[in-house]
Motif scaffolding. Structure first.
Motif, PDB file in Angstrom:
ATOM      1  N   ILE A  21       0.946  -1.053  -0.090  1.00  0.00           N
ATOM      2  CA  ILE A  21       0.085  -0.050  -0.017  1.00  0.00           C
ATOM      3  C   ILE A  21       0.864   1.201   0.031  1.00  0.00           C
ATOM      4  O   ILE A  21       1.407   1.370   0.940  1.00  0.00           O
ATOM      5  CB  ILE A  21      -1.132  -0.102   1.143  1.00  0.00           C
ATOM      6  N   GLY A  22       0.884   1.924  -1.094  1.00  0.00           N
ATOM      7  CA  GLY A  22       1.920   3.245  -1.293  1.00  0.00           C
ATOM      8  C   GLY A  22       2.983   2.658  -2.032  1.00  0.00           C
ATOM      9  O   GLY A  22       4.244   2.325  -1.487  1.00  0.00           O
ATOM     10  N   LYS A  25       8.675   6.485  -3.186  1.00  0.00           N
ATOM     11  CA  LYS A  25       9.879   6.061  -3.248  1.00  0.00           C
ATOM     12  C   LYS A  25      10.418   4.759  -2.548  1.00  0.00           C
ATOM     13  O   LYS A  25      11.098   3.895  -3.091  1.00  0.00           O
ATOM     14  CB  LYS A  25      10.751   7.233  -2.649  1.00  0.00           C
ATOM     15  N   GLY A  27       8.168   2.354  -1.035  1.00  0.00           N
ATOM     16  CA  GLY A  27       7.413   1.161  -1.270  1.00  0.00           C
ATOM     17  C   GLY A  27       7.852   0.750  -2.705  1.00  0.00           C
ATOM     18  O   GLY A  27       7.926  -0.536  -3.003  1.00  0.00           O
ATOM     19  N   PRO A  49      -2.607   5.475  -5.836  1.00  0.00           N
ATOM     20  CA  PRO A  49      -3.462   6.110  -6.603  1.00  0.00           C
ATOM     21  C   PRO A  49      -2.585   6.843  -7.843  1.00  0.00           C
ATOM     22  O   PRO A  49      -3.339   7.024  -8.744  1.00  0.00           O
ATOM     23  CB  PRO A  49      -3.769   7.292  -5.656  1.00  0.00           C
ATOM     24  N   VAL A  82       2.624   4.407   2.930  1.00  0.00           N
ATOM     25  CA  VAL A  82       2.313   5.716   2.583  1.00  0.00           C
ATOM     26  C   VAL A  82       2.736   6.605   3.898  1.00  0.00           C
ATOM     27  O   VAL A  82       3.464   6.242   4.583  1.00  0.00           O
ATOM     28  CB  VAL A  82       0.736   5.646   2.696  1.00  0.00           C
ATOM     29  N   PRO A  84       3.399   8.986   6.888  1.00  0.00           N
ATOM     30  CA  PRO A  84       2.547   8.709   8.206  1.00  0.00           C
ATOM     31  C   PRO A  84       1.469   9.507   8.503  1.00  0.00           C
ATOM     32  O   PRO A  84       0.438   9.200   9.056  1.00  0.00           O
ATOM     33  CB  PRO A  84       3.730   9.021   9.176  1.00  0.00           C
ATOM     34  N   TYR A  94      -7.845  -0.114   4.307  1.00  0.00           N
ATOM     35  CA  TYR A  94      -7.352  -1.587   3.717  1.00  0.00           C
ATOM     36  C   TYR A  94      -7.282  -2.476   4.543  1.00  0.00           C
ATOM     37  O   TYR A  94      -6.691  -3.825   4.653  1.00  0.00           O
ATOM     38  CB  TYR A  94      -5.921  -1.267   3.089  1.00  0.00           C
ATOM     39  N   ILE A 107       6.282   0.759   7.357  1.00  0.00           N
ATOM     40  CA  ILE A 107       7.538   1.402   7.471  1.00  0.00           C
ATOM     41  C   ILE A 107       7.353   2.983   7.647  1.00  0.00           C
ATOM     42  O   ILE A 107       8.197   3.777   7.486  1.00  0.00           O
ATOM     43  CB  ILE A 107       8.510   1.286   5.992  1.00  0.00           C
ATOM     44  N   MET A 108       6.396   3.148   8.161  1.00  0.00           N
ATOM     45  CA  MET A 108       5.788   4.643   8.455  1.00  0.00           C
ATOM     46  C   MET A 108       6.507   5.292   9.675  1.00  0.00           C
ATOM     47  O   MET A 108       6.226   4.453  10.781  1.00  0.00           O
ATOM     48  CB  MET A 108       4.377   4.753   8.517  1.00  0.00           C
ATOM     49  N   ASN A 132      15.741   3.495   5.985  1.00  0.00           N
ATOM     50  CA  ASN A 132      16.444   5.023   5.690  1.00  0.00           C
ATOM     51  C   ASN A 132      16.679   5.028   4.146  1.00  0.00           C
ATOM     52  O   ASN A 132      16.649   4.060   3.289  1.00  0.00           O
ATOM     53  CB  ASN A 132      17.719   5.241   6.544  1.00  0.00           C
ATOM     54  N   THR A 133      17.169   6.082   3.743  1.00  0.00           N
ATOM     55  CA  THR A 133      16.861   6.367   2.129  1.00  0.00           C
ATOM     56  C   THR A 133      17.916   5.774   1.484  1.00  0.00           C
ATOM     57  O   THR A 133      17.510   5.253   0.168  1.00  0.00           O
ATOM     58  CB  THR A 133      17.393   7.934   1.787  1.00  0.00           C
TER      59      THR A 133
HETATM   60  N1  LIG Z   1      12.164   8.504   2.465  1.00  0.00           N
HETATM   61  C1  LIG Z   1      12.621   8.186   3.539  1.00  0.00           C
HETATM   62  O1  LIG Z   1      13.925   8.423   3.945  1.00  0.00           O
HETATM   63  C2  LIG Z   1      12.106   7.314   4.793  1.00  0.00           C
HETATM   64  C3  LIG Z   1      12.537   6.866   5.636  1.00  0.00           C
HETATM   65  C4  LIG Z   1      12.214   5.959   6.575  1.00  0.00           C
HETATM   66  C5  LIG Z   1      10.710   5.830   6.602  1.00  0.00           C
HETATM   67  N2  LIG Z   1      10.102   6.453   5.498  1.00  0.00           N
HETATM   68  C6  LIG Z   1       8.364   6.253   5.516  1.00  0.00           C
HETATM   69  O2  LIG Z   1       8.424   5.679   4.348  1.00  0.00           O
HETATM   70  C7  LIG Z   1       6.994   5.972   4.058  1.00  0.00           C
HETATM   71  C8  LIG Z   1       6.914   6.239   2.883  1.00  0.00           C
HETATM   72  O3  LIG Z   1       7.879   7.305   2.270  1.00  0.00           O
HETATM   73  P1  LIG Z   1       8.101   7.890   0.788  1.00  0.00           P
HETATM   74  O4  LIG Z   1       9.507   8.604   1.090  1.00  0.00           O
HETATM   75  O5  LIG Z   1       8.091   6.496   0.128  1.00  0.00           O
HETATM   76  O6  LIG Z   1       7.020   8.585   0.757  1.00  0.00           O
HETATM   77  P2  LIG Z   1       6.126   8.704  -1.081  1.00  0.00           P
HETATM   78  O7  LIG Z   1       7.188   8.744  -1.914  1.00  0.00           O
HETATM   79  O8  LIG Z   1       5.218   9.958  -0.933  1.00  0.00           O
HETATM   80  O9  LIG Z   1       5.450   7.418  -1.062  1.00  0.00           O
HETATM   81  C9  LIG Z   1       4.192   7.109  -0.493  1.00  0.00           C
HETATM   82  C10 LIG Z   1       3.054   6.643  -1.444  1.00  0.00           C
HETATM   83  O10 LIG Z   1       1.857   6.263  -1.041  1.00  0.00           O
HETATM   84  C11 LIG Z   1       0.769   6.716  -1.615  1.00  0.00           C
HETATM   85  N3  LIG Z   1      -0.456   6.872  -1.382  1.00  0.00           N
HETATM   86  C12 LIG Z   1      -1.156   7.667  -0.696  1.00  0.00           C
HETATM   87  N4  LIG Z   1      -2.633   7.612  -0.419  1.00  0.00           N
HETATM   88  C13 LIG Z   1      -2.519   6.315  -0.546  1.00  0.00           C
HETATM   89  C14 LIG Z   1      -3.851   5.423  -0.726  1.00  0.00           C
HETATM   90  N5  LIG Z   1      -5.021   5.722  -0.007  1.00  0.00           N
HETATM   91  N6  LIG Z   1      -3.613   4.058  -1.003  1.00  0.00           N
HETATM   92  C15 LIG Z   1      -2.414   3.645  -1.334  1.00  0.00           C
HETATM   93  N7  LIG Z   1      -1.259   4.677  -1.633  1.00  0.00           N
HETATM   94  C16 LIG Z   1      -1.218   5.765  -1.117  1.00  0.00           C
HETATM   95  C17 LIG Z   1       1.190   8.223  -2.388  1.00  0.00           C
HETATM   96  O11 LIG Z   1       0.399   8.523  -3.514  1.00  0.00           O
HETATM   97  P3  LIG Z   1       0.397   9.976  -3.802  1.00  0.00           P
HETATM   98  O12 LIG Z   1       1.606  10.580  -4.056  1.00  0.00           O
HETATM   99  O13 LIG Z   1      -0.704  10.095  -4.759  1.00  0.00           O
HETATM  100  O14 LIG Z   1       0.032  10.631  -2.553  1.00  0.00           O
HETATM  101  C18 LIG Z   1       2.902   7.828  -2.687  1.00  0.00           C
HETATM  102  O15 LIG Z   1       3.105   7.414  -3.761  1.00  0.00           O
HETATM  103  C19 LIG Z   1       6.648   7.171   5.140  1.00  0.00           C
HETATM  104  O16 LIG Z   1       5.838   6.715   6.030  1.00  0.00           O
HETATM  105  C20 LIG Z   1       8.029   7.379   5.796  1.00  0.00           C
HETATM  106  O17 LIG Z   1       7.555   7.724   6.873  1.00  0.00           O
HETATM  107  C21 LIG Z   1      10.844   7.052   4.688  1.00  0.00           C
END
Ligand SMILES: NC(=O)c1ccc[n+]([C@@H]2O[C@H](COP(=O)([O-])OP(=O)(O)OC[C@H]3O[C@@H](n4cnc5c(N)ncnc54)[C@H](OP(=O)(O)O)[C@@H]3O)[C@@H](O)[C@H]2O)c1
Length: 281
Positions: A21-22, A25, A27, A49, A82, A84, A94, A107-108, A132-133
């Protein structure tokens, strides 16, 4: 304990589909990692989406993209990736996909096991994790914690799913996740800052900006790779490049002074830990 052997990493013979789900980057990187490990695309179900071109292209390989929720049964795992802020709205939407045998892997950042349990059916098996990234290049480090409902087999599956984006460590005490967030979750930004400030200091010392930026970038990347490949402690590697009375020693006298990098890093990590605690509520 790290658990990243190649023997642990295969993703075949799962009891049911893998639901993501999501597919942003993080996922998206996980999904690519699973498929790279030989996971059958037609066993992957993705809810996203606004799928990127890359994710949409995976649908042509058999990944089920945004199918009717009712068509998904008995998922082996449901990975929630997705933002957090979206958890309270998205997770309940879901929650019905999580069956008796499903392990939910979040992973939120900052979403606790308790919060997640409140959004999922009673008794759900949940793993909270913090990647992490560098996960984007399968070089992340993820720390995970499981609730008591997670069986040994489910924990092993969660481990294999997370190992697709790098190394995995498990902790038994969820309270450690705030400090984990402050060290490895936010840590890549500290290292990028090191590259930025080293380049700026190079310019101040008389180097042309482009050369200073290149020297700083390659030094941080090269030293990081050396550290990864070496079994030596970072302190030993540091000592190995420091001749008494030499140039490195002159800089380290400054960086290792009482108000130097160690004190600054401790204050910075404490601030991030506090902030993580505040955000988790
Ligand atoms: N990036 C990091 O460094 C990092 C590190 C540790 C943990 N995390 C965690 O990883 C998670 C994801 O981060 P990310 O950087 O990958 O964020 P991201 O790129 O914004 O990915 C989140 C995805 O979820 C989608 N989404 C939103 N609502 C949804 C729904 N109802 N059903 C299904 N998908 C949906 C978003 O779509 P839309 O774009 O259309 O909204 C987006 O594509 C976060 O919770 C973050 O805390 C990230």
């Amino acid at each position: 304990m790290a658990n990243n052997d190649s023997s642990d990493r295969s993703l075949t013979n799962l009891s049911g589909p893998l639901v993501l789900i999501g597919a942003g980057k993080m996922g998206g990187a996980m999904l690519q990692g699973w498929l790279g490990l030989g996971f059958a695309p037609d066993q992957a179900v993705v809810f996203e989406p606004q799928p990127s071109g890359e994710i949409a292209a995976l649908a042509a390989r058999g990944v089920r993209l945004n199918p009717p929720a009712a068509s998904v049964r008995d998922a082996a795992a449901m990975v929630i990736a997705v933002k957090p802020q979206a958890a309270a709205e998205v997770v309940p939407a879901y929650a019905g996909l999580a069956g008796a045998g499903t392990v939910v892997v979040s992973i939120m950042a900052g979403q606790t096991l308790r919060t997640l349990a409140d959004l999922l059916p009673p008794g759900a098996a949940i793993v909270r994790s913090m990647p992490n990234t560098p996960a984007a290049i399968a070089r992340g480090i993820t720390v995970a914690v499981a609730n008591p409902q997670v069986s040994a087999g489910q924990r092993d599956l969660a481990n294999r799913l997370l190992a697709a984006i790098g190394t995995v460590e498990w902790v038994a005490d969820e309270a450690l996740m705030d400090a984990v967030t402050a060290v490895s979750g936010s840590g890549p930004a500290y290292v990028f800052l090191l590259a930025e400030t080293l380049a700026r200091a190079g310019v101040a010392a008389g180097l042309p900006p482009a050369l200073a930026a290149k020297l700083a970038r390659e030094t941080v990347a090269g030293a990081g790779e050396l550290l990864r490949r070496s079994e030596l402690d970072p302190a030993v590697l540091r000592r190995n490049v420091t001749s008494p009375g030499g140039t490195t020693a002159a800089a380290l006298d400054v960086l290792m002074s009482p108000k130097g990098l160690a004190a600054l890093m401790e204050t910075a990590v404490a601030a991030a830990t506090r902030r993580s605690r505040e955000l988790a509520g």
